[in-house]
Motif scaffolding. Sequence first.
Motif, short mmCIF file in Angstrom:
data_model
loop_
_atom_site.label_atom_id
_atom_site.label_comp_id
_atom_site.label_asym_id
_atom_site.label_seq_id
_atom_site.Cartn_x
_atom_site.Cartn_y
_atom_site.Cartn_z
N GLU A 101 0.82 -1.21 0.00
CA GLU A 101 0.00 0.00 0.00
C GLU A 101 0.85 1.27 0.00
O GLU A 101 0.36 2.35 -0.29
CB GLU A 101 -0.94 0.00 1.21
CG GLU A 101 -2.02 -1.06 1.07
CD GLU A 101 -2.85 -1.26 2.33
OE1 GLU A 101 -2.89 -0.34 3.17
OE2 GLU A 101 -3.46 -2.33 2.46
N HIS A 136 -6.23 -2.68 16.12
CA HIS A 136 -7.49 -2.34 15.45
C HIS A 136 -7.28 -1.41 14.25
O HIS A 136 -7.96 -1.51 13.24
CB HIS A 136 -8.45 -1.69 16.45
CG HIS A 136 -9.80 -1.39 15.87
ND1 HIS A 136 -10.18 -0.13 15.44
CD2 HIS A 136 -10.85 -2.20 15.60
CE1 HIS A 136 -11.41 -0.18 14.95
NE2 HIS A 136 -11.85 -1.42 15.03
N ASP A 137 -6.33 -0.49 14.38
CA ASP A 137 -6.21 0.56 13.36
C ASP A 137 -4.96 0.48 12.49
O ASP A 137 -4.86 1.19 11.50
CB ASP A 137 -6.20 1.95 14.03
CG ASP A 137 -7.49 2.20 14.79
OD1 ASP A 137 -8.55 1.82 14.27
OD2 ASP A 137 -7.42 2.76 15.90
N LYS A 207 -5.00 0.82 8.75
CA LYS A 207 -5.95 -0.13 8.16
C LYS A 207 -7.10 0.61 7.48
O LYS A 207 -7.35 1.78 7.74
CB LYS A 207 -6.51 -1.05 9.26
CG LYS A 207 -5.49 -2.07 9.76
CD LYS A 207 -6.16 -3.03 10.74
CE LYS A 207 -5.19 -4.14 11.15
NZ LYS A 207 -5.81 -5.03 12.17
N ARG A 208 -7.82 -0.10 6.65
CA ARG A 208 -9.01 0.40 5.95
C ARG A 208 -8.70 1.62 5.07
O ARG A 208 -9.51 2.52 4.93
CB ARG A 208 -10.15 0.71 6.95
CG ARG A 208 -10.67 -0.54 7.65
CD ARG A 208 -11.66 -0.24 8.76
NE ARG A 208 -11.02 0.45 9.87
CZ ARG A 208 -10.33 -0.17 10.84
NH1 ARG A 208 -10.20 -1.47 10.83
NH2 ARG A 208 -9.78 0.53 11.81
N GLY A 210 -6.07 1.05 2.24
CA GLY A 210 -5.79 0.33 1.00
C GLY A 210 -5.12 1.22 -0.02
O GLY A 210 -4.34 2.10 0.32
#
Lengths: 244, 184
Positions: A101, A136-137, A207-208, A210
């Motif tokens: 990424e 989580h992040d 994360k999240r 991409g």
Amino acid sequence: MSDVFNIDGREVPFTPGQTVMQAALTAGVFIPHLCYHPEFKPHGSCKLCTVKVNGQPASSCTLPAAAGMEVESNTPEILDKRKMLLQMLLVEGNHFCPSCEKSGHCKLQALGYELEVMTPHFNQFYPNRPVDASHHDVLLDFNRCILCELCIRASAEVDKKNVFALSGRGITKHLIVNAESGRLADTDFALADKAAQVCPVGVILPKRVGFAVPIGQRRFDAAPISAHVDEFVPVAPARQGERQ
Amino acid sequence: MNAQAVKPKVRIATTSLAGCFGCHMSFLDIDERILPLLDVVEFDRSPLTDIKRCGPCDVGIVEGGVCNAENVHVLREFRNNCKILVAIGACAANGGLPAQRNHLDLRDILEEVYQTDPGVGHGGIPNDPELPLPLNQVHPIHEVVKVDYFLPGCPPPADAIWKFLTDLIAGRTPHLGHGLIHYD
Ligand code: SF4
Ligand code: SF4
Ligand code: FES
């Protein structure tokens, strides 16, 4: 006007206390670097910023500027050495850019383009480095770590959390997370931490997100990293002082 | 003198080893430029000609890394026959996607895919003697033979392939520059 040195035939002014790297970047002269960061004390570990001063090799990010220095930077000999350092970094980890990424925003990759690294050249190590997706992040993909210690420095000096450290010696040296379990989720690391922003390569990834930025609009798509020299100019000494 | 000596065409062979044919597809993206190219080159062994064995060539272009015994034989055939050997794409240069299996045990992979995975398993690990034996790890081609040029990218864009080939055919050292050299 005595506070001037020479880099590849170009005059570079400096203020006493500045390093060769800081003065060069301030004057708009790009010197390749990975462990240097404008907001942190110089570290001198990646050696990509190596120059020759009066004929002797030196790390420009740690070397204090001095009047009258003759600095060689973009000579075929030095460019060749820097290229080799990049190749060694590439084979030591697992750098599969198409699935990373950070691709297009990565300094290691951008320097590869800048120095025209067409092949990793050396035999690949293909190390086995499991990722840490516990947080989580934030995802940690250790496959791409170049041990620049920027995250370690940011977490210790700015975030005051000491989340990261290096462990092992020589070729077994690797980045670890300071938790009994070794998992990022078991630390107080947060997405807003400075340590989450400084990795020059694709290890510490939110994360999240991409591949949110399309190819063509990524950080180093339009212009080579050497044209981004403004972004690497050191921050004012006052701000650096606050950090100590 | 009314007739110029006809320059012999540059003979090129291409192959895909442990690759996805993406580099070949990207080569075809040079679109109509293939016509002027065919004035100066001709193809030997290649997926484009269906010639099965590589004969003496000026340039061999290899896509993909080396993942099985047959890849090694084909690669050596190319090296033995081509004056200039070119690694095209990420897989030929560093193993690429197929090399993402390199930290796993080969038997474990085969068992999971062909025996234990509920989706595709059950058939058992294929062992037809026609099938080339997989290597324990996937390797870039320069770990097996000498490679003269590398053209990175996954795949390299058609413009990079065009620039590379036209430089090479014109006798210049191929040079890509910013925008054409990339690793993704
Ligand atoms: S960290 Fe940089 S060089 Fe490594 S895979 Fe990601 S984009 Fe490529
Ligand atoms: S994770 Fe990134 S910032 Fe931290 S040491 Fe590795 S390369 Fe440097
Ligand atoms: S930037 Fe100077 S040693 Fe890394």
